[in-house]
Design an enzyme around this catalytic site. Structure first.
Site, PDB file in Angstrom:
ATOM      1  N   GLU A  12       0.889  -1.389   0.084  1.00 44.30           N
ATOM      2  CA  GLU A  12       0.023   0.071  -0.133  1.00 44.30           C
ATOM      3  C   GLU A  12      -0.087   1.406  -0.167  1.00 44.30           C
ATOM      4  OE1 GLU A  12      -3.372  -0.476  -0.371  1.00 44.30           O
ATOM      5  OE2 GLU A  12      -2.536  -2.801  -0.194  1.00 44.30           O
ATOM      6  N   GLY A  14       1.519   2.633  -2.462  1.00 43.04           N
ATOM      7  CA  GLY A  14       1.806   3.224  -3.902  1.00 43.04           C
ATOM      8  C   GLY A  14       2.516   2.722  -5.019  1.00 43.04           C
ATOM      9  N   LYS A  15       2.723   1.646  -5.208  1.00 45.12           N
ATOM     10  CA  LYS A  15       3.243   0.659  -6.730  1.00 45.12           C
ATOM     11  C   LYS A  15       2.566   0.824  -7.278  1.00 45.12           C
ATOM     12  CE  LYS A  15       4.823  -3.211  -5.911  1.00 45.12           C
ATOM     13  NZ  LYS A  15       3.967  -3.314  -5.172  1.00 45.12           N
ATOM     14  N   VAL A  17      -0.113   1.955  -8.807  1.00 46.89           N
ATOM     15  CA  VAL A  17       0.002   3.252  -9.197  1.00 46.89           C
ATOM     16  C   VAL A  17       1.361   3.651 -10.709  1.00 46.89           C
ATOM     17  CG1 VAL A  17      -1.035   5.957  -9.776  1.00 46.89           C
ATOM     18  CG2 VAL A  17      -2.093   4.004  -8.051  1.00 46.89           C
ATOM     19  N   LYS A  37       3.723  -8.607 -14.585  1.00 45.55           N
ATOM     20  CA  LYS A  37       3.759  -9.351 -12.274  1.00 45.55           C
ATOM     21  C   LYS A  37       3.678 -11.118 -12.412  1.00 45.55           C
ATOM     22  CE  LYS A  37       1.828  -7.837  -8.381  1.00 45.55           C
ATOM     23  NZ  LYS A  37       1.753  -6.403  -7.721  1.00 45.55           N
ATOM     24  N   THR A  41      -1.523 -11.696  -6.473  1.00 44.44           N
ATOM     25  CA  THR A  41      -2.159 -12.207  -4.899  1.00 44.44           C
ATOM     26  C   THR A  41      -3.022 -11.532  -4.666  1.00 44.44           C
ATOM     27  OG1 THR A  41      -0.704 -11.592  -3.590  1.00 44.44           O
ATOM     28  CG2 THR A  41       0.179 -13.235  -4.189  1.00 44.44           C
ATOM     29  N   ASP A  50      -3.427  -6.055 -10.774  1.00 44.50           N
ATOM     30  CA  ASP A  50      -1.996  -4.880 -11.036  1.00 44.50           C
ATOM     31  C   ASP A  50      -1.736  -5.216 -12.553  1.00 44.50           C
ATOM     32  OD1 ASP A  50      -2.658  -4.897  -8.931  1.00 44.50           O
ATOM     33  OD2 ASP A  50      -0.940  -5.823  -8.028  1.00 44.50           O
ATOM     34  N   GLY A 110       6.821  -5.913  -8.893  1.00 40.18           N
ATOM     35  CA  GLY A 110       7.128  -6.955  -7.661  1.00 40.18           C
ATOM     36  C   GLY A 110       5.716  -7.020  -7.044  1.00 40.18           C
TER      37      GLY A 110
END
Length: 246
Positions: A12, A14-15, A17, A37, A41, A50, A110
């Site tokens: 959480e 912001g990776k 975005v 990716k 999970t 993602d 990651g």
């Protein structure tokens, strides 16, 4: 820089975005981009992951997942609990290298932090980056505690002989507090690497056309953007304390 590995100092931060912004800026600069990716999970078979979200925001990019697991856990644990095969670092490296033959830039995003385990043998994103010989971009938080987690990540990268390209603040608040305003000047020294951007909070909620248009303004030229770290740091730095002592 055909492959860039993107990690965070935790979850959480912001990776995703931030990865979308890097992709959008590269596309705007005329580069073909793929996003990989390795392990998704916490999503079901028909849910967006993602990589899908990055493609939605960034536009014309190739999005690929190697594996997905239903529970929101570290990939190694999620794979074990689901009875599914884990992702191995060499599989990540092989997939990224193949995408690099077909694209100008491959972004490997990651899960969580640098040392989150992919498999029971302890394989991590750091191992995949080592196999690729790829630089690493670290997405960090702005507030209290970020200097510690950033320095720990940077030290691990240096210990492994990996190139820390720089750090990006994943969510810069509209009203930064004192810690944020101090951290923005301290982060480059703590990381031993340049500050390469700062995304405004809620950037991921923007309509995709607006996101793509604005993404280059959030990132430094090293990431195909126009953002100026010196100007940002000077503007956001706190005023000096002028009060007297007792």
């Amino acid at each position: 820089m055909p492959v860039l590995v993107i990690t965070g100092t935790g979850t959480e931060v912001g990776k995703t975005v931030a990865t979308a912004a890097v992709a959008a800026a590269a596309v705007a600069a005329g580069r073909s981009v793929a996003v990989l990716k390795p392990a998704q999970t916490g999503v079901g078979p028909d849910e967006r992951g993602d990589a899908d979200e990055i493609a939605r925001l960034a536009g014309d990019v190739t999005a690929r997942e190697l594996a997905r697991y239903p529970e929101p856990l570290a990939p190694a644990t999620a794979a074990l609990r689901a009875g599914l095969a884990p992702v191995r670092p060499h599989e990540v490296a092989e997939a990224a290298a193949k995408l690099a033959t077909e694209h100008d830039l491959v972004l490997v995003e990651g899960a969580g932090g640098l040392l989150v385990r992919f498999d029971a043998d302890g394989g991590t994103l750091a191992d995949a980056a080592s196999l690729l010989g790829a630089p690493v971009l670290v997405v960090v938080t702005a507030g209290l505690g970020t200097l510690n987690t950033t320095e720990l990540t940077a030290r691990e990268l240096r210990t492994r002989g990996l190139d820390l390209l720089g750090v990006v603040i994943g969510s810069w608040p509209a009203e930064p507090d004192l810690a944020c305003r101090c951290n923005v000047t301290d982060l480059p020294e703590t990381a031993g690497a340049p500050l390469l951007g700062a995304l405004p909070e809620a950037a991921g909620a923007l309509p995709p056309p607006a996101f793509r248009s604005l993404a280059p303004t959030w990132l430094a030229p090293r990431l195909d953007g126009t953002w100026n770290a010196s100007a940002f740091t000077g503007r956001e730095a706190p005023a000096p304390f002028t009060g007297g002592g007792a």
